[in-house]
Motif scaffolding. Sequence first.
Motif, PDB file in Angstrom:
ATOM      1  N   ILE A  91    -118.410  36.148  21.804  1.00 16.92           N
ATOM      2  CA  ILE A  91    -119.919  36.252  21.460  1.00 16.92           C
ATOM      3  C   ILE A  91    -119.794  37.356  20.523  1.00 16.92           C
ATOM      4  CG2 ILE A  91    -121.917  37.130  22.239  1.00 16.92           C
ATOM      5  CD1 ILE A  91    -120.867  36.039  25.219  1.00 16.92           C
ATOM      6  N   ILE A  92    -120.533  37.083  19.299  1.00 15.92           N
ATOM      7  CA  ILE A  92    -120.857  38.299  18.138  1.00 15.92           C
ATOM      8  C   ILE A  92    -122.168  38.596  18.286  1.00 15.92           C
ATOM      9  CG2 ILE A  92    -120.614  38.469  15.736  1.00 15.92           C
ATOM     10  CD1 ILE A  92    -118.471  36.381  15.503  1.00 15.92           C
ATOM     11  N   THR A  93    -122.274  39.814  18.778  1.00 16.53           N
ATOM     12  CA  THR A  93    -123.775  40.424  18.581  1.00 16.53           C
ATOM     13  C   THR A  93    -123.739  41.792  19.121  1.00 16.53           C
ATOM     14  OG1 THR A  93    -126.126  40.273  19.715  1.00 16.53           O
ATOM     15  CG2 THR A  93    -124.172  40.126  21.291  1.00 16.53           C
ATOM     16  N   SER A  94    -124.788  42.462  19.267  1.00 16.80           N
ATOM     17  CA  SER A  94    -124.636  43.897  19.725  1.00 16.80           C
ATOM     18  C   SER A  94    -124.751  44.301  21.218  1.00 16.80           C
ATOM     19  CB  SER A  94    -125.984  44.670  19.257  1.00 16.80           C
ATOM     20  OG  SER A  94    -126.197  45.935  19.635  1.00 16.80           O
TER      21      SER A  94
ATOM     22  N   ARG B 203    -128.771  36.814  18.667  1.00 19.24           N
ATOM     23  CA  ARG B 203    -129.689  37.955  18.601  1.00 19.24           C
ATOM     24  C   ARG B 203    -131.094  37.627  19.423  1.00 19.24           C
ATOM     25  NH1 ARG B 203    -132.424  41.989  15.003  1.00 19.24           N
ATOM     26  NH2 ARG B 203    -134.069  41.864  16.597  1.00 19.24           N
ATOM     27  N   GLY B 204    -131.798  38.694  19.761  1.00 19.79           N
ATOM     28  CA  GLY B 204    -132.947  38.230  20.125  1.00 19.79           C
ATOM     29  C   GLY B 204    -134.020  37.912  18.994  1.00 19.79           C
TER      30      GLY B 204
ATOM     31  N   GLY C 128    -127.569  31.138  17.708  1.00 17.23           N
ATOM     32  CA  GLY C 128    -128.686  31.352  18.625  1.00 17.23           C
ATOM     33  C   GLY C 128    -129.411  32.636  18.224  1.00 17.23           C
ATOM     34  N   VAL C 129    -130.263  32.486  16.977  1.00 15.17           N
ATOM     35  CA  VAL C 129    -131.055  33.912  16.835  1.00 15.17           C
ATOM     36  C   VAL C 129    -132.578  33.525  16.849  1.00 15.17           C
ATOM     37  CG1 VAL C 129    -131.222  35.180  14.598  1.00 15.17           C
ATOM     38  CG2 VAL C 129    -129.100  34.345  14.928  1.00 15.17           C
ATOM     39  N   GLY C 130    -133.186  34.590  17.438  1.00 12.60           N
ATOM     40  CA  GLY C 130    -134.479  34.701  17.459  1.00 12.60           C
ATOM     41  C   GLY C 130    -134.907  33.490  18.387  1.00 12.60           C
ATOM     42  N   HIS C 131    -136.188  33.318  18.244  1.00 11.66           N
ATOM     43  CA  HIS C 131    -136.850  32.152  18.928  1.00 11.66           C
ATOM     44  C   HIS C 131    -136.759  30.823  18.472  1.00 11.66           C
ATOM     45  CE1 HIS C 131    -138.537  35.414  21.156  1.00 11.66           C
ATOM     46  NE2 HIS C 131    -139.221  36.151  20.229  1.00 11.66           N
ATOM     47  N   GLU C 132    -137.414  29.800  18.951  1.00 12.33           N
ATOM     48  CA  GLU C 132    -137.271  28.489  18.638  1.00 12.33           C
ATOM     49  C   GLU C 132    -137.715  28.170  17.409  1.00 12.33           C
ATOM     50  OE1 GLU C 132    -138.371  24.035  20.426  1.00 12.33           O
ATOM     51  OE2 GLU C 132    -138.637  25.750  21.626  1.00 12.33           O
ATOM     52  N   THR C 133    -138.843  29.134  16.788  1.00  6.08           N
ATOM     53  CA  THR C 133    -139.531  28.910  15.633  1.00  6.08           C
ATOM     54  C   THR C 133    -139.141  29.530  14.573  1.00  6.08           C
ATOM     55  OG1 THR C 133    -141.331  30.482  16.261  1.00  6.08           O
ATOM     56  CG2 THR C 133    -141.914  28.326  16.749  1.00  6.08           C
ATOM     57  N   ASP C 134    -137.769  30.463  14.835  1.00  2.89           N
ATOM     58  CA  ASP C 134    -137.105  31.064  13.740  1.00  2.89           C
ATOM     59  C   ASP C 134    -136.256  30.341  13.204  1.00  2.89           C
ATOM     60  OD1 ASP C 134    -139.108  33.314  14.453  1.00  2.89           O
ATOM     61  OD2 ASP C 134    -137.650  34.011  15.974  1.00  2.89           O
ATOM     62  N   PHE C 135    -136.197  30.419  12.002  1.00  2.00           N
ATOM     63  CA  PHE C 135    -134.902  29.820  11.179  1.00  2.00           C
ATOM     64  C   PHE C 135    -134.504  30.815  10.213  1.00  2.00           C
ATOM     65  CE2 PHE C 135    -136.729  25.949  12.601  1.00  2.00           C
ATOM     66  CZ  PHE C 135    -135.738  25.087  13.033  1.00  2.00           C
TER      67      PHE C 135
ATOM     68  N   PRO D 164    -130.682  32.177  22.256  1.00  2.00           N
ATOM     69  CA  PRO D 164    -129.455  32.724  22.477  1.00  2.00           C
ATOM     70  C   PRO D 164    -128.941  32.044  23.855  1.00  2.00           C
ATOM     71  CG  PRO D 164    -130.597  34.570  21.878  1.00  2.00           C
ATOM     72  CD  PRO D 164    -131.684  33.521  21.918  1.00  2.00           C
ATOM     73  N   THR D 165    -130.129  31.765  24.974  1.00  9.64           N
ATOM     74  CA  THR D 165    -129.717  31.066  26.039  1.00  9.64           C
ATOM     75  C   THR D 165    -129.182  29.548  25.673  1.00  9.64           C
ATOM     76  OG1 THR D 165    -131.294  32.470  27.307  1.00  9.64           O
ATOM     77  CG2 THR D 165    -130.644  30.538  28.218  1.00  9.64           C
TER      78      THR D 165
END
Length: 453
Positions: free
Chosen positions: A148-151, A209-210, A239-246, A260-261
């Motif tokens: 896992i690569i994140t903060s 990230r969230g 898996g970055v952001g919400h479903e609408t984020d690209f 992320p989930t």
Amino acid sequence: MLSSPFPPPQDQAIPVSELNRRTRALLENSFPPLWVSGEISNLTRHGSGHWYFSLKDDKAQVRCVMFRHRNQYLDFEVREGMQVEARAIVTLYEPRGDFQLNVETLRPGGLGALYEAFARLKARLEAEGLFVPERKRPLPSFPRAVGIITSREAAALRDVLTTLRRRMPSLPVVIYPTPVQGRGAAARIAEAIGIANQRGECDVLILCRGGGSIEDLWEFNEEIVARAIVASHIPIVCGVGHETDFTIADFAADVRAPTPTAAAELASPNRVELAHKLDRFAARLARDMQRTLETRMQHLDHLAKRLRHPGERLRQQADELAHWRQRLGQAVQGQLARRRWQLAHLAARLAAARPDLARRRQGLDHLGTRLTRATAQSLAHWRQRLASLEAHLGHLNPRAVLNRGYSIVRNEAGEIVTRASQLQMGETVALTFAVGGADARVLDTHAPTPETG
């Protein structure tokens, strides 16, 4: 300067529809498509798919329409109260005389430069082939470990760990802590991807990230992150952001997860599903084994019915042997009888065809006598014929002519001379007599006389 669509003042009145048509033409010809910023209010999504809303600031507002064939291509969710920038055509809705903007596209307010940079980088990397499906690698079905690569402080890390524990508690997890926001975070993310590849501890990596604004997620739009993802030999789920984020990282990753989930679910097997699948396989195996046993038992019963005592089979074979012995004896006797009849028939035919040797011998003697007589007569005839031919040959023999005093004359070429004209004065000739010969020289030639021709 654009000319006015209105003619010089006249006393003649024009209809309202004509006034609105000319006003719309004046507005559209006077204003080229332009960007207008403001806050969305009174947003209405019509059943036809068209959007109707107002753009406002603290001093004014303007009605807007965005048709379905335009708004369906937006890559973000438009909400009431959102600050946006609209590229629009200034126009007039003629039936009601409403001044309005015909919106062609929208972008979040104040983020136009970021979106343009995003679009330029995406187009350039896509042209290089970094986003093609053929380059991307499949995720392992049963990874040895997940990275896992994140903060460390990211809420996304807790969501991912919770999901991994729920799905597969025994799966080892390796965390590569790195900042995911702020100055220099993009380089740190790329460095973490490189470290994970150097160590080789994991079979799959989760980059997560969230959610947040486009500024918050901008580190995942940096070129250095995209190239690090592409260079990784370990498959990466983004898996970055919400479903609408690209982000650019989503396009470069081997698999893009909406959250992320969801990234944790894609990267790990589900022990519940595996248990259910194992139960199904066990049940299927048990059914197959039971069906095989039943089939074998039925086959065994069938073979048991066919099984007979060896003594009974020996008696049956003895009966069959006696039967074949009897048939063989009958066949031999019948064959002998047929051969005897054939032999008698042939003997009768031979007796009938036997020749009369005494008569044949008498005929042979008679033929011998006739042959002797005919041979003697033939020899006498041919002796007489031979004597006649010898007499004729004697008359034709050149030697006989020479014996009567004639000679043969040949010139120097060896040719026989029959005419005086064939000779030249002084020419040497060869003379052949009945006995011997001589050479002579021509002293003179004589012309032929009438008597000699």
